[in-house]
Design an enzyme around this catalytic site. Sequence first.
Site, PDB file in Angstrom:
ATOM      1  N   LYS A  96       0.830  -1.214   0.000  1.00 33.27           N
ATOM      2  CA  LYS A  96       0.000   0.000   0.000  1.00 33.27           C
ATOM      3  C   LYS A  96       0.864   1.263   0.000  1.00 33.27           C
ATOM      4  O   LYS A  96       0.638   2.178  -0.780  1.00 33.27           O
ATOM      5  CB  LYS A  96      -0.921  -0.039   1.241  1.00 33.27           C
ATOM      6  CG  LYS A  96      -1.874   1.110   1.368  1.00 33.27           C
ATOM      7  CD  LYS A  96      -3.064   0.734   2.238  1.00 33.27           C
ATOM      8  CE  LYS A  96      -2.808   0.872   3.719  1.00 33.27           C
ATOM      9  NZ  LYS A  96      -2.698   2.278   4.178  1.00 33.27           N
ATOM     10  N   ARG A 152       2.992   5.851  -3.406  1.00 31.04           N
ATOM     11  CA  ARG A 152       4.192   6.560  -3.886  1.00 31.04           C
ATOM     12  C   ARG A 152       4.365   6.386  -5.387  1.00 31.04           C
ATOM     13  O   ARG A 152       4.683   7.344  -6.114  1.00 31.04           O
ATOM     14  CB  ARG A 152       5.431   6.044  -3.147  1.00 31.04           C
ATOM     15  CG  ARG A 152       5.484   6.546  -1.699  1.00 31.04           C
ATOM     16  CD  ARG A 152       6.357   5.636  -0.848  1.00 31.04           C
ATOM     17  NE  ARG A 152       6.590   6.171   0.486  1.00 31.04           N
ATOM     18  CZ  ARG A 152       5.694   6.172   1.482  1.00 31.04           C
ATOM     19  NH1 ARG A 152       4.480   5.686   1.280  1.00 31.04           N
ATOM     20  NH2 ARG A 152       6.001   6.658   2.666  1.00 31.04           N
ATOM     21  N   SER A 156       8.153  10.496  10.826  1.00 29.80           N
ATOM     22  CA  SER A 156       6.997  10.172   9.983  1.00 29.80           C
ATOM     23  C   SER A 156       7.414  10.051   8.523  1.00 29.80           C
ATOM     24  O   SER A 156       7.880  11.006   7.913  1.00 29.80           O
ATOM     25  CB  SER A 156       5.934  11.259  10.111  1.00 29.80           C
ATOM     26  OG  SER A 156       5.008  11.124   9.047  1.00 29.80           O
ATOM     27  N   ASP A 197       2.732  -0.345  12.321  1.00 32.52           N
ATOM     28  CA  ASP A 197       1.414  -0.813  11.869  1.00 32.52           C
ATOM     29  C   ASP A 197       1.128  -2.242  12.331  1.00 32.52           C
ATOM     30  O   ASP A 197      -0.008  -2.714  12.222  1.00 32.52           O
ATOM     31  CB  ASP A 197       1.322  -0.722  10.334  1.00 32.52           C
ATOM     32  CG  ASP A 197       1.329   0.735   9.859  1.00 32.52           C
ATOM     33  OD1 ASP A 197       1.006   1.638  10.658  1.00 32.52           O
ATOM     34  OD2 ASP A 197       1.679   0.968   8.684  1.00 32.52           O
ATOM     35  N   ARG A 241      -6.815  -2.463  10.429  1.00 31.64           N
ATOM     36  CA  ARG A 241      -5.791  -3.342  11.028  1.00 31.64           C
ATOM     37  C   ARG A 241      -6.316  -4.037  12.292  1.00 31.64           C
ATOM     38  O   ARG A 241      -5.929  -5.162  12.590  1.00 31.64           O
ATOM     39  CB  ARG A 241      -4.511  -2.558  11.305  1.00 31.64           C
ATOM     40  CG  ARG A 241      -3.908  -1.978  10.027  1.00 31.64           C
ATOM     41  CD  ARG A 241      -2.417  -1.773  10.076  1.00 31.64           C
ATOM     42  NE  ARG A 241      -1.993  -1.009   8.916  1.00 31.64           N
ATOM     43  CZ  ARG A 241      -1.780  -1.506   7.699  1.00 31.64           C
ATOM     44  NH1 ARG A 241      -1.915  -2.798   7.478  1.00 31.64           N
ATOM     45  NH2 ARG A 241      -1.421  -0.727   6.699  1.00 31.64           N
TER      46      ARG A 241
HETATM   47  C1  S3P Z   1       2.943   5.270   6.059  1.00 30.54           C
HETATM   48  C2  S3P Z   1       3.687   5.692   7.119  1.00 30.54           C
HETATM   49  C3  S3P Z   1       3.335   5.408   8.516  1.00 30.54           C
HETATM   50  C4  S3P Z   1       2.322   4.266   8.599  1.00 30.54           C
HETATM   51  C5  S3P Z   1       1.200   4.408   7.646  1.00 30.54           C
HETATM   52  C6  S3P Z   1       1.707   4.465   6.208  1.00 30.54           C
HETATM   53  C7  S3P Z   1       3.402   5.636   4.708  1.00 30.54           C
HETATM   54  O1  S3P Z   1       2.774   6.572   9.093  1.00 30.54           O
HETATM   55  O2  S3P Z   1       1.831   4.135   9.922  1.00 30.54           O
HETATM   56  O3  S3P Z   1       0.303   3.300   7.762  1.00 30.54           O
HETATM   57  O4  S3P Z   1       2.898   5.085   3.705  1.00 30.54           O
HETATM   58  O5  S3P Z   1       4.306   6.473   4.612  1.00 30.54           O
HETATM   59  P1  S3P Z   1       3.701   7.805   9.579  1.00 30.54           P
HETATM   60  O6  S3P Z   1       4.104   8.597   8.386  1.00 30.54           O
HETATM   61  O7  S3P Z   1       2.797   8.577  10.496  1.00 30.54           O
HETATM   62  O8  S3P Z   1       4.866   7.219  10.277  1.00 30.54           O
END
Ligand code: S3P
Length: 421
Positions: free
Chosen positions: A23, A28, A164, A310, A382
């Site tokens: 995902k 991206r 993040s 996650d 989830r």
């Molecule tokens: C994600 C980054 C994570 C993750 C989310 C998907 C991503 O979040 O928990 O399910 O695709 O970059 P954060 O950016 O808050 O770390």
Amino acid sequence: MTVTVVVGPRRPVGATVEVPGDKSLSHRALILSAMATGVSRLARLAPGRDVAATIRALEMLGVRISEDGILTSPGVSGWSAPGSDVDAENSATTVRLLAGALAGGKLEAVLTGDSSVRRRPMRVLVEALAELGADVSAGSHGLPPITVRGRRLRGAHIELPIPSAQVRTAAALAGLQATGETTIRSPAGFRDHTERWLHALGLGAPLGDEGFRVLPGSVPPLDVVIPRDPSSAAFMWTAAVLSGGRVTTPGVSMNPGRVGILEVLSKMGVAVTVQPTGEILGDPVGDVTVVGPASRATEVTGDLSWRTIDELPLVALVAAVTPGDTVVADAGTLRHKESDRIEGVVAMVRALGGTAEETPDGFIVTGGSLKPGRVDSRQDHRLAMAAAVAAAAAGRVEIHGMEVMAVSWPGFMNALDDAWS
Ligand code: S3P
């Protein structure tokens, strides 16, 4: 419509499961390809509603995407203004990544989502993009809707308070359109898919100490097969652990920011084997075999918590049937996911007769056994899928709100059924 399912007691899992495309990488791949001018080929895009929301959002900007992953774009500077607010539904990733991609353009767009997305914090995102001179603002309390008024950006040094990946990605997508280089730093533990891809495309380079330099430039059209999703595979790995079985998941992304759960399971005495099979644009891929059960409790803290973020609901389930106290800390961000997952995880373990307590930034689960029970998904995909997997240890689990699995893996229940039979 709310769907209640009952997952009954099963035999040990013993299967090879080909989980869907990843995902995070699908969002991206779609957004980067849409920024490129021309035709990209994206095979094995993730099937769920979150990625469908990104596709719809890009279509509103004038990008065409066929069922089989052929994406045709006029390039980021040719995007057209969306005729109405962009509804990202349950996908905060769509909101954050698109905010970065739109920040350096000429359009105005409002990005919003469902009631869960409208509770997701956006302050760190807004402040990071402001460093580049972007005009991106959130609604009250720093929550969506996000309003982006595209304008010329300048390179900047961005220091994020949290690791993040979504905010790092948004900053990188904006930085590509800036005049001058941008550097991005944060604590460790983020998934660095975007940065590996940009490096492979000649649009950036790692700096060491969790830093990354973005080199402004045009993204070329992509031709990629998306690796399979480790966060989806993790449900199958956990089913194997809880049932004392074995599962193999081929072709899964092995990005170090994604597979903390394999490290956690190893620490808990689970047999984990990883066979590297190659890489896609510098991002590693491998076949993973997991053989249960687990034998000892563990601690999950620091950047390991972020690299497992996650999958922490699954860690709680394994901990609930493994002797000792398993402590998860440094995971306060879990309170701001699709639901407050610290509260939801503890409620799930307790609903199934286990022992768990909340802490401000995580939870403590005391090993024992799980019993049949009823779990509410809280409309968090989830949690719903974790509850179904829990049946491997608990016996009969009734899950209220199972339909939310369609956010990331619509075929999950069928895959789980096949793994057990
Ligand atoms: C994600 C980054 C994570 C993750 C989310 C998907 C991503 O979040 O928990 O399910 O695709 O970059 P954060 O950016 O808050 O770390």
